[in-house]
Design an enzyme around this catalytic site. Structure first.
Site, mmCIF file in Angstrom:
data_model
loop_
_atom_site.group_PDB
_atom_site.id
_atom_site.type_symbol
_atom_site.label_atom_id
_atom_site.label_comp_id
_atom_site.label_asym_id
_atom_site.label_seq_id
_atom_site.Cartn_x
_atom_site.Cartn_y
_atom_site.Cartn_z
ATOM 1 N N HIS A 141 -21.365 1.011 -23.914
ATOM 2 C CA HIS A 141 -21.404 -0.429 -24.163
ATOM 3 C C HIS A 141 -22.691 -1.075 -23.658
ATOM 4 O O HIS A 141 -23.010 -2.202 -24.037
ATOM 5 C CB HIS A 141 -20.176 -1.129 -23.566
ATOM 6 C CG HIS A 141 -20.201 -1.306 -22.085
ATOM 7 N ND1 HIS A 141 -19.485 -0.506 -21.216
ATOM 8 C CD2 HIS A 141 -20.832 -2.203 -21.293
ATOM 9 C CE1 HIS A 141 -19.678 -0.916 -19.976
ATOM 10 N NE2 HIS A 141 -20.498 -1.937 -20.000
ATOM 11 N N ASP A 171 -16.721 5.677 -23.707
ATOM 12 C CA ASP A 171 -17.719 4.692 -23.292
ATOM 13 C C ASP A 171 -18.839 5.334 -22.485
ATOM 14 O O ASP A 171 -19.309 4.769 -21.501
ATOM 15 C CB ASP A 171 -17.070 3.551 -22.489
ATOM 16 C CG ASP A 171 -17.976 2.327 -22.389
ATOM 17 O OD1 ASP A 171 -18.981 2.277 -23.130
ATOM 18 O OD2 ASP A 171 -17.699 1.443 -21.555
ATOM 19 N N SER A 247 -22.897 -1.624 -14.872
ATOM 20 C CA SER A 247 -22.372 -0.680 -15.857
ATOM 21 C C SER A 247 -23.366 0.436 -16.136
ATOM 22 O O SER A 247 -24.536 0.184 -16.418
ATOM 23 C CB SER A 247 -22.033 -1.392 -17.161
ATOM 24 O OG SER A 247 -20.916 -2.222 -17.006
#
Length: 523
Positions: A141, A171, A247
């Site tokens: 992402h 992901d 992230s």
């Protein structure tokens, strides 16, 4: 005999204080305390050579302590030193990622306030170099949909990376940069060996603040979160602060090994609320190796929709407790499951002889098996145990699965309610009709049998178990339903507290299954 033991055998006489002694103690004790504090301060200055005033009375200097810490302070300082060493080891391998997405065109034109052109979106994230040749692990992402990706190293150098491969279902993504010399790389550790309570550090770029280090512990393992990708994800939970921009960055143990890739935070504010989730390194290594080798991830495919086994379904099949994975729907007769003879209502309880805990467990095992391999499945059907062999196919991508769909007929069209159609008793809470040939064809039914649900009453038992208008009831408690009258007779024979397990055909709603199993207990 030591002194403490000797004292325990002697009588101790506590003298009574006189009034004058009490008055004396009332001012002697505070004075003694002040003197003690002053002496302690003096010792501190002597030991540390600390911050002292100059001749002018207002100049100070920085303390450089030479005291030897002992006890709890020594333990705390050892932990602090461990954190510092781990940060020094891993920080050079952590990268800052900037992305741009939106309309194509020039990227160097900004408005008067330094903002990018209208329609251009910017994002930031993190990543970790795991190979000296420049391979970087990050989250899918972070880079998904980006038209431009930039990777910035700790030393300030910036690179435009190549996207090696992505896996939206976990992901995870791998990108690569090319440098003239080997790059600092972090080691991947074994996340399976982590214990709840182990210290970990998170490094990344929260809010764009590069090389930020936070500390916490492993709060839980094998956490499952909600979302379309959750069937392939079991997270490490940590209280190390993770915020937007973290992230793709690493979660590190005190050996300086990457044990997770920071991925999610559950929050109502958009920022850290004390809980963060990282994909475990064992999963990251598995995905990384496939992406680097082939550029994509392939998974085994059974061709079924699964759901949890409810207590009602378990009891109907003679099981002591709910376990295994309930086959909600078989995706076509030509699917691996269809060819092996599996059907709606079967409960898969073992995969290659190993017990299946639940539907997620089975999904991960099938996905982790190479396509084309034949496996043994043990399942329960109508209370009896069977074994079948299934040759797994290749799992299609998210975009390829379940594209077809139908919509239920509107009232007044073919399949709508007729004037003389019977109703089921109000306690069930649904109006049922006969199944027309048109409805049967739209739901791939071999015959126009069953009971079509045309209306569900609010707050009824039918609504409680999840029945929807357009559903066709095929069986109830393994009893075939040929029409509304048959269902009425079957339901009228139940009493309060009885289990109800209904197999339905459901119009496909954007990739949803065409068969489902609903269950509940008669109120």
């Amino acid at each position: 005999m030591d002194e403490q033991e000797g004292m325990s055998e002697r009588s101790v006489v506590v003298p009574m204080e006189t009034p004058s002694a009490v008055r004396l103690r009332s001012w002697v004790m505070p004075v003694a305390l002040v003197v003690t504090l002053l002496v302690g301060i003096g010792i501190g200055v002597v030991v540390s050579g600390g911050a002292s005033a100059g001749q002018s009375g207002h100049l100070i200097k920085v303390s450089s302590s030479e005291a030897v810490a002992t006890g709890p302070i020594a333990t705390a300082m050892a932990l602090s030193e461990a954190f510092a060493q781990v940060a020094r080891m891993v920080e050079p391998a952590v990268v800052h990622i900037e992305t741009e997405s939106g309309r194509s065109g020039r990227r160097d034109v900004f408005d008067f306030f330094g903002r990018p052109p209208h329609g251009i979106r910017r994002g930031t994230g993190s990543g970790v170099i795991v190979d000296p040749s420049g391979y970087i692990l990050t989250n899918n992402h972070v880079i998904e949909g980006a038209t431009t990706i930039r990777v910035k190293l700790r030393d300030g150098r910036t690179f435009i990376p190549e996207v090696v491969g992505t896996d939206p279902e976990t992901d995870l993504a791998v990108i690569k940069i090319s440098a003239s010399e080997p790059l600092p790389a972090a080691k991947l550790g074994d996340s399976d060996r982590l214990r709840v309570g182990d210290w970990v550090l998170a490094i990344g770029s929260p809010f764009g603040l590069e090389q930020t280090v936070t500390a916490g512990i492993i709060s839980a393992k094998d956490r499952v979160t909600d979302g379309p990708l959750s069937q392939f994800q079991k997270f490490l939970q940590t209280d190390a602060a993770i915020n937007p921009g973290n992230s793709g960055g690493p979660l590190i143990n005190l050996f300086g090994e990457v044990v997770g890739i920071n991925t999610q935070i559950p929050t109502n504010t958009g920022t850290f609320n004390g809980v963060g989730f990282a994909l475990p390194s064992t999963l990251a290594v598995e995905i990384y190796n496939q992406l680097v080798s082939t550029g994509r991830v392939t998974r085994g495919y059974l061709g079924v929709w699964l759901k949890p086994v409810t207590p009602q379904v378990a009891r109907l099949n003679g099981m002591k407790e709910p376990r295994g994975a309930l086959v909600q729907n078989v995706i076509g007769d030509d699917s691996p499951a269809g060819q092996a003879g599996l059907r709606t209502g079967d409960i898969i309880i073992a995969f290659e002889g190993q017990p299946v805990q639940d539907s997620r467990d089975l999904t991960r095992r099938v996905a982790g098996t190479e396509a084309g391999r034949t496996v043994r499945l043990t399942y329960i059907r109508d209370g009896k145990e069977y074994v079948t062999s299934v040759k797994l196919g290749m799992r299609p991508s998210i975009a390829q699965r379940g594209e077809s769909g139908t919509t239920p007929p509107a009232p007044g069209e073919e399949g709508g309610r007729g004037k003389d159609e019977p109703r089921v008793k109000p306690s069930f809470g649904a109006r049922l009709e006969s199944v027309t040939p048109h409805v049967a064809r739209s739901l791939n039914l071999q015959e126009a049998k069953g009971a079509l649900v045309s209306e569900v009453e609010e707050g009824s038992f039918a609504e409680e178990i999840g029945l929807l208008p357009g559903d066709v009831i095929l069986t109830m408690n393994r009893r075939e339903i040929t029409g509304p009258d048959e269902f009425k007779r079957a339901f009228d024979g139940l009493k309060s507290g009885d289990d109800v397990v209904i197999v339905i055909a459901r119009p496909s709603r954007s990739r949803g299954p065409s068969r489902d199993i609903l269950s509940g207990t008669v109120p």
